[in-house]
Design a protein around this motif. Structure first.
Motif, PDB file in Angstrom:
ATOM      1  N   LEU A 112       0.812  -1.212   0.000  1.00 34.71           N
ATOM      2  CA  LEU A 112       0.000   0.000   0.000  1.00 34.71           C
ATOM      3  C   LEU A 112       0.848   1.265   0.000  1.00 34.71           C
ATOM      4  CD1 LEU A 112      -2.949   1.098   0.254  1.00 34.71           C
ATOM      5  CD2 LEU A 112      -2.578   1.094   2.733  1.00 34.71           C
ATOM      6  N   VAL A 113       1.884   1.316   0.849  1.00 41.25           N
ATOM      7  CA  VAL A 113       2.615   2.568   1.050  1.00 41.25           C
ATOM      8  C   VAL A 113       3.985   2.634   0.377  1.00 41.25           C
ATOM      9  CG1 VAL A 113       1.428   2.956   3.238  1.00 41.25           C
ATOM     10  CG2 VAL A 113       3.634   1.794   3.241  1.00 41.25           C
ATOM     11  N   ARG A 114       4.572   1.477   0.013  1.00 38.19           N
ATOM     12  CA  ARG A 114       5.893   1.487  -0.641  1.00 38.19           C
ATOM     13  C   ARG A 114       5.946   0.442  -1.756  1.00 38.19           C
ATOM     14  NH1 ARG A 114       6.489  -0.704   4.592  1.00 38.19           N
ATOM     15  NH2 ARG A 114       6.783   1.373   5.467  1.00 38.19           N
ATOM     16  N   PRO A 115       5.101   0.572  -2.757  1.00 38.37           N
ATOM     17  CA  PRO A 115       5.019  -0.440  -3.820  1.00 38.37           C
ATOM     18  C   PRO A 115       6.309  -0.632  -4.601  1.00 38.37           C
ATOM     19  CG  PRO A 115       3.812   1.548  -4.427  1.00 38.37           C
ATOM     20  CD  PRO A 115       4.160   1.678  -2.988  1.00 38.37           C
ATOM     21  N   ALA A 116       7.090   0.445  -4.792  1.00 45.66           N
ATOM     22  CA  ALA A 116       8.337   0.315  -5.556  1.00 45.66           C
ATOM     23  C   ALA A 116       9.341  -0.566  -4.816  1.00 45.66           C
ATOM     24  CB  ALA A 116       8.938   1.694  -5.827  1.00 45.66           C
ATOM     25  N   VAL A 161       8.631  -2.953  -2.613  1.00 46.14           N
ATOM     26  CA  VAL A 161       8.136  -4.334  -2.690  1.00 46.14           C
ATOM     27  C   VAL A 161       8.429  -4.923  -4.063  1.00 46.14           C
ATOM     28  CG1 VAL A 161       6.074  -5.789  -2.613  1.00 46.14           C
ATOM     29  CG2 VAL A 161       6.356  -3.957  -0.947  1.00 46.14           C
ATOM     30  N   GLY A 162       8.223  -4.108  -5.102  1.00 47.14           N
ATOM     31  CA  GLY A 162       8.517  -4.580  -6.453  1.00 47.14           C
ATOM     32  C   GLY A 162       9.981  -4.910  -6.645  1.00 47.14           C
ATOM     33  N   PHE A 163      10.862  -4.077  -6.059  1.00 48.46           N
ATOM     34  CA  PHE A 163      12.310  -4.322  -6.138  1.00 48.46           C
ATOM     35  C   PHE A 163      12.679  -5.645  -5.475  1.00 48.46           C
ATOM     36  CE2 PHE A 163      16.227  -4.006  -3.573  1.00 48.46           C
ATOM     37  CZ  PHE A 163      17.171  -4.059  -4.598  1.00 48.46           C
ATOM     38  N   LEU A 164      12.161  -5.863  -4.255  1.00 44.78           N
ATOM     39  CA  LEU A 164      12.492  -7.086  -3.515  1.00 44.78           C
ATOM     40  C   LEU A 164      11.920  -8.324  -4.201  1.00 44.78           C
ATOM     41  CD1 LEU A 164      11.960  -5.800   0.124  1.00 44.78           C
ATOM     42  CD2 LEU A 164      14.136  -6.274  -1.003  1.00 44.78           C
ATOM     43  N   ASP A 165      10.698  -8.213  -4.721  1.00 46.67           N
ATOM     44  CA  ASP A 165      10.084  -9.345  -5.422  1.00 46.67           C
ATOM     45  C   ASP A 165      10.877  -9.710  -6.668  1.00 46.67           C
ATOM     46  OD1 ASP A 165       8.114  -9.703  -3.590  1.00 46.67           O
ATOM     47  OD2 ASP A 165       6.513  -8.761  -4.747  1.00 46.67           O
ATOM     48  N   THR A 166      11.287  -8.685  -7.415  1.00 46.93           N
ATOM     49  CA  THR A 166      12.070  -8.921  -8.632  1.00 46.93           C
ATOM     50  C   THR A 166      13.400  -9.571  -8.298  1.00 46.93           C
ATOM     51  OG1 THR A 166      11.046  -7.025  -9.728  1.00 46.93           O
ATOM     52  CG2 THR A 166      13.122  -7.833 -10.653  1.00 46.93           C
ATOM     53  N   MET A 167      14.028  -9.120  -7.209  1.00 43.94           N
ATOM     54  CA  MET A 167      15.305  -9.678  -6.794  1.00 43.94           C
ATOM     55  C   MET A 167      15.159 -11.164  -6.449  1.00 43.94           C
ATOM     56  SD  MET A 167      17.800  -8.469  -3.682  1.00 43.94           S
ATOM     57  CE  MET A 167      16.620  -8.992  -2.433  1.00 43.94           C
ATOM     58  N   LEU A 168      14.067 -11.512  -5.764  1.00 40.49           N
ATOM     59  CA  LEU A 168      13.866 -12.901  -5.368  1.00 40.49           C
ATOM     60  C   LEU A 168      13.540 -13.804  -6.553  1.00 40.49           C
ATOM     61  CD1 LEU A 168      11.841 -12.366  -2.074  1.00 40.49           C
ATOM     62  CD2 LEU A 168      14.169 -13.217  -2.274  1.00 40.49           C
ATOM     63  N   ARG A 169      12.956 -13.224  -7.611  1.00 38.61           N
ATOM     64  CA  ARG A 169      12.619 -14.026  -8.799  1.00 38.61           C
ATOM     65  C   ARG A 169      13.726 -14.029  -9.833  1.00 38.61           C
ATOM     66  NH1 ARG A 169       7.417 -11.423  -8.224  1.00 38.61           N
ATOM     67  NH2 ARG A 169       8.044  -9.940  -9.828  1.00 38.61           N
ATOM     68  N   ASP A 170      14.735 -13.194  -9.640  1.00 42.63           N
ATOM     69  CA  ASP A 170      15.831 -13.070 -10.604  1.00 42.63           C
ATOM     70  C   ASP A 170      16.546 -14.408 -10.761  1.00 42.63           C
ATOM     71  OD1 ASP A 170      18.080 -12.406 -12.109  1.00 42.63           O
ATOM     72  OD2 ASP A 170      18.308 -10.456 -11.136  1.00 42.63           O
ATOM     73  N   ARG A 171      16.744 -14.841 -11.986  1.00 44.29           N
ATOM     74  CA  ARG A 171      17.411 -16.123 -12.243  1.00 44.29           C
ATOM     75  C   ARG A 171      18.847 -16.136 -11.737  1.00 44.29           C
ATOM     76  NH1 ARG A 171      15.454 -17.997 -18.331  1.00 44.29           N
ATOM     77  NH2 ARG A 171      13.224 -18.236 -17.816  1.00 44.29           N
ATOM     78  N   ARG A 172      19.446 -14.952 -11.635  1.00 44.32           N
ATOM     79  CA  ARG A 172      20.808 -14.890 -11.110  1.00 44.32           C
ATOM     80  C   ARG A 172      20.827 -15.072  -9.597  1.00 44.32           C
ATOM     81  NH1 ARG A 172      23.071  -9.313 -12.589  1.00 44.32           N
ATOM     82  NH2 ARG A 172      20.994  -8.744 -11.808  1.00 44.32           N
ATOM     83  N   ALA A 173      19.639 -15.081  -8.987  1.00 50.76           N
ATOM     84  CA  ALA A 173      19.504 -15.291  -7.534  1.00 50.76           C
ATOM     85  C   ALA A 173      20.302 -14.266  -6.734  1.00 50.76           C
ATOM     86  CB  ALA A 173      19.934 -16.709  -7.157  1.00 50.76           C
ATOM     87  N   VAL A 174      20.206 -12.989  -7.111  1.00 48.87           N
ATOM     88  CA  VAL A 174      20.832 -11.931  -6.325  1.00 48.87           C
ATOM     89  C   VAL A 174      20.111 -11.835  -4.989  1.00 48.87           C
ATOM     90  CG1 VAL A 174      21.349  -9.467  -6.216  1.00 48.87           C
ATOM     91  CG2 VAL A 174      21.510 -10.670  -8.399  1.00 48.87           C
ATOM     92  N   ARG A 175      20.856 -11.788  -3.904  1.00 45.96           N
ATOM     93  CA  ARG A 175      20.257 -11.785  -2.581  1.00 45.96           C
ATOM     94  C   ARG A 175      20.976 -10.801  -1.655  1.00 45.96           C
ATOM     95  NH1 ARG A 175      17.086 -14.219  -5.070  1.00 45.96           N
ATOM     96  NH2 ARG A 175      16.067 -16.201  -4.589  1.00 45.96           N
ATOM     97  N   ILE A 176      20.271 -10.390  -0.602  1.00 47.26           N
ATOM     98  CA  ILE A 176      20.907  -9.682   0.500  1.00 47.26           C
ATOM     99  C   ILE A 176      21.376 -10.751   1.473  1.00 47.26           C
ATOM    100  CG2 ILE A 176      20.586  -8.036   2.383  1.00 47.26           C
ATOM    101  CD1 ILE A 176      18.418  -6.687   0.711  1.00 47.26           C
ATOM    102  N   GLU A 177      22.690 -10.820   1.683  1.00 46.84           N
ATOM    103  CA  GLU A 177      23.288 -11.882   2.487  1.00 46.84           C
ATOM    104  C   GLU A 177      24.085 -11.283   3.643  1.00 46.84           C
ATOM    105  OE1 GLU A 177      22.930 -15.041   2.239  1.00 46.84           O
ATOM    106  OE2 GLU A 177      22.332 -15.540   0.190  1.00 46.84           O
TER     107      GLU A 177
END
Length: 255
Positions: free
Chosen positions: A160-164, A166-182
């Motif tokens: 609701l308040v920070r869609p961009a 959420v979109g960034f994190l969702d895209t990162m998790l679906r990225d085939r390169r599997a970029v993650r915050i570690e």
């Protein structure tokens, strides 16, 4: 004779598969144990598989096991996750962490109690359906409890308040390169201890972006650290990287 051969060969195949499974389980070390192979357990397995972590799933239901096999090649043991012998078979004394995703809180509570008795150093994360059971799971030995209704509510508020974001994190998790915050731990005695972040030049070792540091496990985070930050023993680095780059960094810091 054909029927006899079929039965004998079937038994032989199962015997060989069982021995292979036991050998692979015995070789596990610093791995993760996923108790429960339902929808939540499936998502946990997907993430561990994508980020190249060693793990084993313990599930009793054969239908769930068949669905899990479609994810890829990893260890699945058909057994009761709350049983002492089962957890010993999957190397709980050598494991790094355990997550229990059983559908009922009482089952997760039993897994937590059993796991904590078998390994006092194990990091345990439990699923919780009813919020009032959270304290019970923590008291039983869980290091963290995920209340699904609360997580769902936070997700909806974030959408609701920070869609961009959420979109960034969702895209990162679906990225085939599997970029993650570690996260990566700086051990005492390593050559980088006492040096500044700039002097250590960890980016020459692996393609990473350091976004925060934490001096101790119970301390606060220092965001967007500069090159003059002095690295200390026990410090944790929070980075954005692909799994293969994290492997390079961890190997360097373990050397």
């Amino acid at each position: 004779s054909s029927v006899t051969a079929f039965v004998v060969e079937g038994d032989l195949t199962r015997l060989l598969e069982g021995r292979k499974m036991e050998k692979r389980l015995a070789e596990l070390s610093a791995h993760y144990i996923v108790c429960g192979g339902g929808e939540t357990g499936r998502h946990v397995a997907e993430e561990l598989l994508q980020t190249r972590r060693p793990f084993v799933v313990v599930e009793l239901d054969p239908l769930r096991i068949e669905r899990l096999k479609s994810l890829g090649d990893f260890l699945i043991l058909q057994a009761d996750a709350s049983d002492d012998d089962t957890l010993l078979r999957v190397g709980i004394e050598r494991a790094q962490g355990l997550v229990t995703t059983m559908p009922h809180d009482k089952d997760n509570l039993l897994v937590v109690v059993t796991a904590r008795q078998l390994n006092s150093q194990l990091r345990i994360i439990a699923r919780c359906t009813e919020p009032h059971n959270q304290k019970k799971l923590l008291k039983a030995g869980a290091d963290g409890v995920v209340v699904q209704t609360r997580i769902g509510g936070l997700r909806m508020a974030s959408e609701l308040v920070r869609p961009a974001v959420v979109g960034f994190l969702d895209t990162m998790l679906r990225d085939r390169r599997a970029v993650r915050i570690e996260e990566v731990f700086l051990p005492a005695g390593h050559a980088v201890i006492g040096k500044t972040l700039g002097q250590a030049d960890l980016k020459s070792v692996a393609d990473i972006n350091i976004i925060a540091t934490r001096a101790t496990a119970d301390g606060g985070f220092h965001y967007n650290p500069h090159g003059d930050l002095v690295l200390q023993a026990g410090m944790e680095l929070i980075v954005i990287a692909e799994p293969q780059e994290m492997e390079k960094l961890r190997k360097r810091l373990q050397g």
